[in-house]
Scaffold this active site. Structure first.
Site, PDB file in Angstrom:
ATOM      1  NE  ARG A   1       1.127 -30.333 -48.391  1.00  0.00           N
ATOM      2  CZ  ARG A   1      -0.179 -30.499 -48.262  1.00  0.00           C
ATOM      3  NH1 ARG A   1      -0.816 -31.258 -49.115  1.00  0.00           N
ATOM      4  NH2 ARG A   1      -0.858 -29.918 -47.296  1.00  0.00           N
TER       5      ARG A   1
ATOM      6  CG  ASP B   1     -11.841 -31.363 -31.778  1.00  0.00           C
ATOM      7  OD1 ASP B   1     -10.694 -31.665 -32.172  1.00  0.00           O
ATOM      8  OD2 ASP B   1     -12.141 -30.211 -31.403  1.00  0.00           O
TER       9      ASP B   1
ATOM     10  CG  PHE C   1       3.594 -34.376 -47.105  1.00  0.00           C
ATOM     11  CD1 PHE C   1       4.832 -33.783 -46.848  1.00  0.00           C
ATOM     12  CD2 PHE C   1       2.460 -33.815 -46.549  1.00  0.00           C
ATOM     13  CE1 PHE C   1       4.933 -32.649 -46.043  1.00  0.00           C
ATOM     14  CE2 PHE C   1       2.542 -32.693 -45.737  1.00  0.00           C
ATOM     15  CZ  PHE C   1       3.778 -32.099 -45.487  1.00  0.00           C
TER      16      PHE C   1
ATOM     17  CG  ASP D   1      -4.713 -36.627 -25.636  1.00  0.00           C
ATOM     18  OD1 ASP D   1      -4.678 -35.500 -25.108  1.00  0.00           O
ATOM     19  OD2 ASP D   1      -5.771 -37.245 -25.838  1.00  0.00           O
ATOM     20  CG  HIS D   2      -2.796 -30.778 -26.330  1.00  0.00           C
ATOM     21  ND1 HIS D   2      -3.882 -31.113 -27.088  1.00  0.00           N
ATOM     22  CD2 HIS D   2      -3.185 -29.719 -25.593  1.00  0.00           C
ATOM     23  CE1 HIS D   2      -4.871 -30.280 -26.827  1.00  0.00           C
ATOM     24  NE2 HIS D   2      -4.481 -29.416 -25.923  1.00  0.00           N
TER      25      HIS D   2
ATOM     26  CE  LYS E   1     -13.890 -26.608 -30.515  1.00  0.00           C
ATOM     27  NZ  LYS E   1     -12.526 -26.305 -30.065  1.00  0.00           N
TER      28      LYS E   1
ATOM     29  CD  GLU F   1     -12.138 -26.048 -26.581  1.00  0.00           C
ATOM     30  OE1 GLU F   1     -11.188 -25.396 -27.031  1.00  0.00           O
ATOM     31  OE2 GLU F   1     -12.636 -27.031 -27.161  1.00  0.00           O
TER      32      GLU F   1
ATOM     33  CG  HIS G   1      -8.080 -33.700 -25.569  1.00  0.00           C
ATOM     34  ND1 HIS G   1      -6.904 -34.225 -26.040  1.00  0.00           N
ATOM     35  CD2 HIS G   1      -8.374 -32.664 -26.399  1.00  0.00           C
ATOM     36  CE1 HIS G   1      -6.513 -33.547 -27.112  1.00  0.00           C
ATOM     37  NE2 HIS G   1      -7.392 -32.594 -27.352  1.00  0.00           N
TER      38      HIS G   1
HETATM   39  C1  BG6 Z   1      -7.639 -29.819 -29.607  1.00  0.00           C
HETATM   40  C2  BG6 Z   1      -8.936 -29.683 -30.343  1.00  0.00           C
HETATM   41  O1  BG6 Z   1      -7.195 -31.135 -29.624  1.00  0.00           O
HETATM   42  O2  BG6 Z   1      -7.825 -29.406 -28.263  1.00  0.00           O
HETATM   43  C3  BG6 Z   1      -9.450 -28.257 -30.265  1.00  0.00           C
HETATM   44  O3  BG6 Z   1      -8.759 -30.044 -31.697  1.00  0.00           O
HETATM   45  C4  BG6 Z   1      -9.529 -27.805 -28.829  1.00  0.00           C
HETATM   46  O4  BG6 Z   1     -10.713 -28.147 -30.885  1.00  0.00           O
HETATM   47  C5  BG6 Z   1      -8.224 -28.064 -28.107  1.00  0.00           C
HETATM   48  O5  BG6 Z   1      -9.823 -26.425 -28.823  1.00  0.00           O
HETATM   49  C6  BG6 Z   1      -8.352 -27.800 -26.630  1.00  0.00           C
HETATM   50  O6  BG6 Z   1      -7.088 -27.798 -26.054  1.00  0.00           O
HETATM   51  P1  BG6 Z   1      -6.787 -26.918 -24.789  1.00  0.00           P
HETATM   52  O7  BG6 Z   1      -5.395 -27.267 -24.409  1.00  0.00           O
HETATM   53  O8  BG6 Z   1      -6.949 -25.488 -25.200  1.00  0.00           O
HETATM   54  O9  BG6 Z   1      -7.809 -27.311 -23.774  1.00  0.00           O
END
Ligand code: BG6
Length: 514
Positions: free
Chosen positions: A68, A262, A110, A204-205, A363, A243, A267
């Site tokens: 934007r 989150d 958007f 979902d990475h 966290k 984390e 994940h």
């Molecule tokens: C993200 C969350 O999807 O995944 C974050 O929003 C988190 O809060 C992160 O820190 C963790 O990803 P990775 O790859 O660092 O384990």
């Protein structure tokens, strides 16, 4: 079989494997909505550049960042900086210059129809200039409230339907995908009105991580583990996504999310499905999706008594003093948002009945580590008795380290050298870095490539997203009815609230040391 023949056969198989891996997508434009955000610079552009370095991008290719704010003047320099810093690339690399010639920027709101119409023309001009053939991968790296609107507008301006046979338009949707079952269903309905399920890639990475994919290779690409991968041999399973970082300035987002939404709902549940699923018929999208779904559907409703939530207070992480969650920027000083979650669940199917699964994510924990720990049952007879508590026979433990120090280790008992028969646990270890060298890939490479190729195996599907929300929503509702009265209940830099240890202690177990 004579040796040469055997060798030739293996060789052919190997070549086939390489070919399959090195599929180069059709010419296309990757259009990133929300390109001014961190993700584009830190992850997406470095990943696309890695793909180019590997020769996995088509000749006709472009990236268009859409946002934007008008940041066209500095967009390219910013992205280049991201690739250099995030991708371990030399600023003078000639390939970088060539890649940057294909990176463009476009400003629109958007909700602006005129803007979308102009964007359409902009992309068509690129098709003519760079031969991108009308194929599009739209990446919605925006706040979730825009997912449906942008998809809608793309449909309205005819950017999601092909004009010529063979043309494709795929859409990657970032997380969070809904905040509970109802919102996830609504979002699915909204985007399914415009897009066919085959066009949707819910990212979902974690599924892009080599070590997560390797869970399937470990289980189904080896002969010796699968026969013992069940209730007869496994005592319990633990999955931890810890984390050490806090919320990294994402106060408003995190306040509305919390650790369960989150990380755990997506994940951790994805990792669990890989650990627990039955062998799929093939590694094709539909087969993998079916088996994952069966796992989630077989999970017994999770009792709120089997869950623990926590929130960090001030403490020390890596020797540094850090503030508590309630003191973080743009966080309510009385916030009840959880920054830690742990739970116990049971998968009620033939393979897993009676095997408790313990999950936790949080966290500001003692260290960053994501690991699957599979604890096996003890031998039926304790033949090697020892007075020394340390040298008691311990269960075999398989640890799949997702990150960092990616690898797999197996603990087993060995005889301590000497005149007595004392047994000590020792560890057999495989390290990714030692075996394959250090990789600079960030996980998005594989996912972006698969989305361009239309392969949804490593993406979440409608049914799966709804199944995991169906499990988590009752917990969120129960928690909302009973606000916690002990927050903050763990010190930053610890392993979470004492209640998380009590959850396992009840079952005479302990979280394995990570
Ligand atoms: C993200 C969350 O999807 O995944 C974050 O929003 C988190 O809060 C992160 O820190 C963790 O990803 P990775 O790859 O660092 O384990």
């Amino acid at each position: 079989m004579p040796n040469e023949v055997k060798h030739a056969g293996m060789q052919a198989g190997f070549e086939h494997h390489i070919k399959k891996q090195e599929r180069v997508p059709d010419p296309c434009i990757v259009v990133i909505f929300g390109a001014s955000g961190d993700l584009t610079k830190r992850k997406l552009l470095p990943a696309l550049f890695h793909l180019q370095q590997e020769g996995l991008l088509p000749e006709g290719f472009a990236v268009v960042g859409v946002a934007r704010r008008d940041i066209s003047a500095k967009f390219a320099a910013d992205m280049e900086d991201g690739i250099v810093k995030g991708g371990g690339v030399e600023p003078t690399d000639p390939k970088l210059k060539k890649f940057m010639e294909r990176v463009k920027y476009f400003t629109t709101n958007f909700d602006d129809d005129a803007g979308f119409e102009k964007l359409k023309g902009f992309l068509e001009d690129i098709d003519k200039e760079l031969g991108t053939k009308g194929n599009r991968l739209f990446y919605l790296a925006v706040a979730p409230e825009y997912f449906a609107d942008i998809t809608d507008r793309l449909g309205k301006h005819e950017m999601t339907t092909s004009k010529e046979p063979g043309q494709w338009m795929h859409v990657i949707i970032e997380k969070p995908f809904g905040t509970d079952l109802e919102s996830a269903r609504k979002l699915n309905d909204d985007i399914n009105r415009v897009l066919h399920e085959d066009q949707i890639f819910r990212i979902d990475h974690y599924l892009g991580k080599e070590t997560v994919q390797n869970i399937l290779v470990f289980r189904f690409g080896n002969g010796i583990f699968e026969p013992i991968w069940n209730r007869n041999f496994i005592d319990h399973v633990e999955i931890t996504a810890a984390e050490s970082i806090g919320i990294e300035g994402r106060g408003p987002f995190y306040e509305s999310a919390g650790a369960l939404r989150d990380v755990l709902q997506n994940h951790v549940m994805e990792v669990l499905s890989f650990v627990a699923m039955e062998p799929p018929d093939s590694f094709e999208s539909a087969s993998v999706r079916t088996e994952k779904l069966k796992v989630w559907n077989a999970i017994d409703p999770i009792q709120v008594e089997d869950t623990v939530r926590g929130q960090y207070g001030p403490g020390r992480v890596d020797g540094e003093r850090v503030i508590g969650y309630r003191e973080e920027d743009r966080v309510d000083p009385d916030s009840n948002t959880e920054t830690f979650v742990a739970m116990k669940l049971q998968i009620e199917n033939w393979r897993w009945a009676g095997v408790p699964i313990y999950l936790r994510a949080g966290k500001r924990l003692a260290k960053r580590v994501t690991e699957v720990t599979v604890v096996f049952k003890q031998p039926p007879l304790h033949m090697f008795k020892s007075d020394d508590a340390k040298s008691q026979v311990q269960p075999n433990v398989l640890k799949m380290r997702i990150q960092p120090d990616e690898g797999i280790s197996l603990m087993f008992g060995a005889k301590v050298p000497g005149p007595t028969t004392n047994v000590m646990p020792v560890e057999m270890h495989f390290s990714y870095a030692e075996s394959f060298g250090k990789s600079s890939a960030n996980g998005y490479e594989r996912l972006l490539l698969d989305a361009m190729l239309g392969d949804g195996t490593l993406f979440a599907h409608r049914s799966g997203v709804e199944a995991t929300w169906a499990l988590m929503t009752p917990i969120l509702e129960a928690w909302a009815k009973r606000p916690p009265n002990d927050f903050p209940n763990y010190e930053a830099g610890s392993w979470g609230p004492p209640a998380a240890d009590a959850l396992l202690k009840r079952d005479r177990r302990k979280w394995y040391k990570l």
